[in-house]
Design a protein around this motif. Structure first.
Motif, PDB file in Angstrom:
ATOM      1  N   ALA A  87       0.818  -1.219   0.000  1.00  0.00           N
ATOM      2  CA  ALA A  87       0.000   0.000   0.000  1.00  0.00           C
ATOM      3  C   ALA A  87       0.852   1.269   0.000  1.00  0.00           C
ATOM      4  O   ALA A  87       0.457   2.290  -0.572  1.00  0.00           O
ATOM      5  N   HIS A  88       2.000   1.211   0.636  1.00  0.00           N
ATOM      6  CA  HIS A  88       2.865   2.406   0.746  1.00  0.00           C
ATOM      7  C   HIS A  88       4.083   2.206  -0.157  1.00  0.00           C
ATOM      8  O   HIS A  88       4.043   2.536  -1.319  1.00  0.00           O
ATOM      9  N   ASN A  89       5.144   1.701   0.376  1.00  0.00           N
ATOM     10  CA  ASN A  89       6.331   1.225  -0.324  1.00  0.00           C
ATOM     11  C   ASN A  89       7.233   0.654   0.754  1.00  0.00           C
ATOM     12  O   ASN A  89       6.984   0.837   1.940  1.00  0.00           O
ATOM     13  N   ILE A  90       8.281  -0.040   0.367  1.00  0.00           N
ATOM     14  CA  ILE A  90       9.089  -0.753   1.356  1.00  0.00           C
ATOM     15  C   ILE A  90       9.804   0.216   2.306  1.00  0.00           C
ATOM     16  O   ILE A  90       9.922  -0.068   3.507  1.00  0.00           O
ATOM     17  N   LEU A  91      10.249   1.361   1.804  1.00  0.00           N
ATOM     18  CA  LEU A  91      10.934   2.317   2.684  1.00  0.00           C
ATOM     19  C   LEU A  91       9.977   2.861   3.736  1.00  0.00           C
ATOM     20  O   LEU A  91      10.280   2.866   4.931  1.00  0.00           O
ATOM     21  N   ARG A  92       8.807   3.291   3.300  1.00  0.00           N
ATOM     22  CA  ARG A  92       7.804   3.826   4.229  1.00  0.00           C
ATOM     23  C   ARG A  92       7.381   2.756   5.239  1.00  0.00           C
ATOM     24  O   ARG A  92       7.254   3.017   6.428  1.00  0.00           O
ATOM     25  N   ARG A 192       4.979 -10.066  -1.706  1.00  0.00           N
ATOM     26  CA  ARG A 192       4.812  -8.620  -1.864  1.00  0.00           C
ATOM     27  C   ARG A 192       4.465  -8.314  -3.326  1.00  0.00           C
ATOM     28  O   ARG A 192       5.327  -8.332  -4.202  1.00  0.00           O
ATOM     29  N   ARG A 193       3.212  -8.033  -3.550  1.00  0.00           N
ATOM     30  CA  ARG A 193       2.738  -7.869  -4.921  1.00  0.00           C
ATOM     31  C   ARG A 193       3.295  -6.637  -5.625  1.00  0.00           C
ATOM     32  O   ARG A 193       3.286  -6.554  -6.846  1.00  0.00           O
ATOM     33  N   SER A 194       3.761  -5.667  -4.859  1.00  0.00           N
ATOM     34  CA  SER A 194       4.323  -4.456  -5.468  1.00  0.00           C
ATOM     35  C   SER A 194       5.772  -4.649  -5.917  1.00  0.00           C
ATOM     36  O   SER A 194       6.321  -3.805  -6.628  1.00  0.00           O
TER      37      SER A 194
END
Length: 210
Positions: A87-92, A192-194
């Protein structure tokens, strides 16, 4: 290269910041599983010997240090889920896990030492970032050991439900066995689909089925 020491903590304590927490996260690179962070407040009189960046330690040494830290230090462990990563990104998501770990301590630390070069959004306590901190600060090294071992154990548990990907050995990283499992059995709910390799598998599947 020299081992991590207590100098960053000492400097903070000399400024009156007595409760110093080291914070680190593990699991940015895997294709599956949560990203996990730990916050550790060491007792200066009871620092386990041999603390270092978890990647430089053997699995047996990490196990021993983890057990020691759970006895002599204040430890908080937190995660951000696969859904949050997507939903966000891995860093966030890794920063969210860090803030949760800090907030999970028994009481707020006076100062936080953070591995890396970015202060997580939403952190309200005094803090400083330390590049390669897990090799420079024993508190961050302690956090790296705790986070890695907790996440490895979590992936071993998930591997009991999904044995085809080899997570008990690769912790969700894109090894040959993991990639083969993806090709043969497809994507699990814990992937992780993103992340591009997973996204590509899902997208190709969609094209074939359309």
């Amino acid at each position: 290269m020299s081992a991590p020491d207590f100098s960053f903590e000492t400097i903070a304590r000399e400024r009156g910041l007595l409760r110093v927490a080291g914070v680190d996260e593990v699991g940015r690179g895997p294709l599956a599983g949560p990203v996990v962070a730990a916050a550790v407040v060491l007792d200066p009189a009871r620092i386990p010997a041999g603390l270092n960046d978890s990647k430089k330690l053997t699995a047996k040494r990490r196990e021993a240090l983890f057990d020691q830290l759970m006895e002599v230090a204040e430890v908080s462990i937190a995660a951000a889920t696969v859904e949050e990563i997507d939903a966000h990104n891995i860093l966030r998501a890794s920063h969210m896990a860090m803030v949760r770990a800090i907030n999970g301590l028994r009481s707020a630390p006076d100062h936080v030492l953070i591995d890396g070069n970015m202060t997580p959004r939403g952190l309200t306590v005094s803090s400083e970032t330390i590049v390669k901190g897990d090799g420079r600060s024993v508190s961050i090294a302690a956090a790296s050991v705790v986070a890695k071992l907790w996440r490895d154990r979590h992936m071993v548990a998930l591997a009991q439900q999904y044995p085809c990907y080899g997570w008990d050995k690769n912790a969700g990283y894109p090894t040959a066995q993991h990639k083969l499992g993806l090709l043969e059995f497809g994507v699990s709910p814990h992937h992780r689909r993103s992340f591009k390799p997973i996204h590509n598998i899902l997208y190709q599947g969609k094209i074939v089925s359309d």
